[in-house]
Scaffold this active site. Sequence first.
Site, PDB file in Angstrom:
ATOM      1  N   SER A   1       0.843  -1.193   0.000  1.00 15.60           N
ATOM      2  CA  SER A   1       0.000   0.000   0.000  1.00 15.60           C
ATOM      3  C   SER A   1       0.883   1.250   0.000  1.00 15.60           C
ATOM      4  O   SER A   1       1.718   1.390  -0.892  1.00 15.60           O
ATOM      5  CB  SER A   1      -0.954  -0.051   1.201  1.00 15.60           C
ATOM      6  OG  SER A   1      -1.949   0.940   1.104  1.00 15.60           O
TER       7      SER A   1
ATOM      8  N   ASP B   1      -9.226  -5.628  -4.861  1.00 11.90           N
ATOM      9  CA  ASP B   1      -8.396  -4.597  -4.233  1.00 11.90           C
ATOM     10  C   ASP B   1      -8.992  -3.202  -4.407  1.00 11.90           C
ATOM     11  O   ASP B   1      -9.788  -2.954  -5.322  1.00 11.90           O
ATOM     12  CB  ASP B   1      -7.002  -4.634  -4.866  1.00 11.90           C
ATOM     13  CG  ASP B   1      -5.914  -4.048  -3.996  1.00 11.90           C
ATOM     14  OD1 ASP B   1      -6.227  -3.293  -3.063  1.00 11.90           O
ATOM     15  OD2 ASP B   1      -4.740  -4.354  -4.271  1.00 11.90           O
TER      16      ASP B   1
ATOM     17  N   HIS C   1      -7.303  -5.629  -0.767  1.00 14.71           N
ATOM     18  CA  HIS C   1      -6.110  -4.845  -0.457  1.00 14.71           C
ATOM     19  C   HIS C   1      -5.194  -5.607   0.498  1.00 14.71           C
ATOM     20  O   HIS C   1      -3.976  -5.483   0.426  1.00 14.71           O
ATOM     21  CB  HIS C   1      -6.522  -3.503   0.150  1.00 14.71           C
ATOM     22  CG  HIS C   1      -5.458  -2.465   0.104  1.00 14.71           C
ATOM     23  ND1 HIS C   1      -4.780  -2.143  -1.054  1.00 14.71           N
ATOM     24  CD2 HIS C   1      -4.943  -1.658   1.080  1.00 14.71           C
ATOM     25  CE1 HIS C   1      -3.893  -1.187  -0.797  1.00 14.71           C
ATOM     26  NE2 HIS C   1      -3.970  -0.886   0.485  1.00 14.71           N
TER      27      HIS C   1
END
Length: 340
Positions: free
Chosen positions: A148, A288, A315
């Site tokens: 991320s 995601d 995610h």
Amino acid sequence: MRIFVFFLLFTIVLYSCQAPAEKQPLAATSYFNTGDTGVQMGGIKMIPVQTPVGTFKVWTKRFGNNPTIKVLLLHGGPAATHEYMECFESFFPEQGFEFYEYDQLGSYYSDQPTDSSLWTTERFVEEVEQVRKALNLDKSNFYLLGHSWGGILALEYALKYQDNLKGLIISNMMSSAPDYGKYADSVLAKQMDPKVLDTIHKLEASKKTNDPKYMELLGTNYYNKHICRLAEWPEPLNRSFKHLNETIYTMMQGPSEFGISGRLAKWDRKADLPKIKVPTLTIGGQFDTMDPEHMKWMSTQVQKGTYLYCPNGSHMSMADDQQTYMTGLIKFIKDVDAGK
């Protein structure tokens, strides 16, 4: 002949009755022999980091000893914690990988200065470089895994310091914040109930994102579908969310994972991907918050790219498509280590 058979049987019985050879204690094996001296602290090391506004300390924890494979984990957020990445502890040790959990400056287990000038991508890159030096990582063994926001940081680090890297992993992060925002608006938002979406937008427009209703709506309609799809979130993930430094997070990312509106809103490195020459793995999940096709495309733009697709992942693909994620990641690291 009978005497010979009797003697053979006697010998077998004699040896089978002896106590088995004593196994070497695990602590004495090479993996657990880190060479640490003095008071032992479970691999934890507080590393001093120099910044333009002073010296602070960041938290790191070492697992194992492997001269050719050392993985530094960069958590997301910004200003989340290493905690949601504790799942790597269930996979990397059995592979013999040396790895490091790490809370970036401002995160829960590290110092948390309040000077807002510290929260820039450029400053974080220099922090990672100082951590690398303190941990004695180099191009013969250093794998950088960013998830991320950590993927942004890992990419930025590679663009400046890739000569220090053996391998790069960008997990669940696109190479363009504007494209991330567009994907949220044009694809994911359209999957939501229009009435719910309208309420979320109204709360954002009126700057009422601290209203409990805001996160309640996002939790049910967005986070549970695109952040982590498990019916019960892993305890380390909940703990990490609990410890999020919301001041830094909001300043850099915006009020939530639903798009991006903070200091990172204009970040874009698509054009610079061909400069990445080290072996690189990009990881994307079907559900995601990031476009999995974009992350696949990224793997074709770097010079030595590989893509790992998690068909059941969001995610947090390392949690909700764990076997796919870990199997592919481990294979990539082993392949690079073998020179493939």
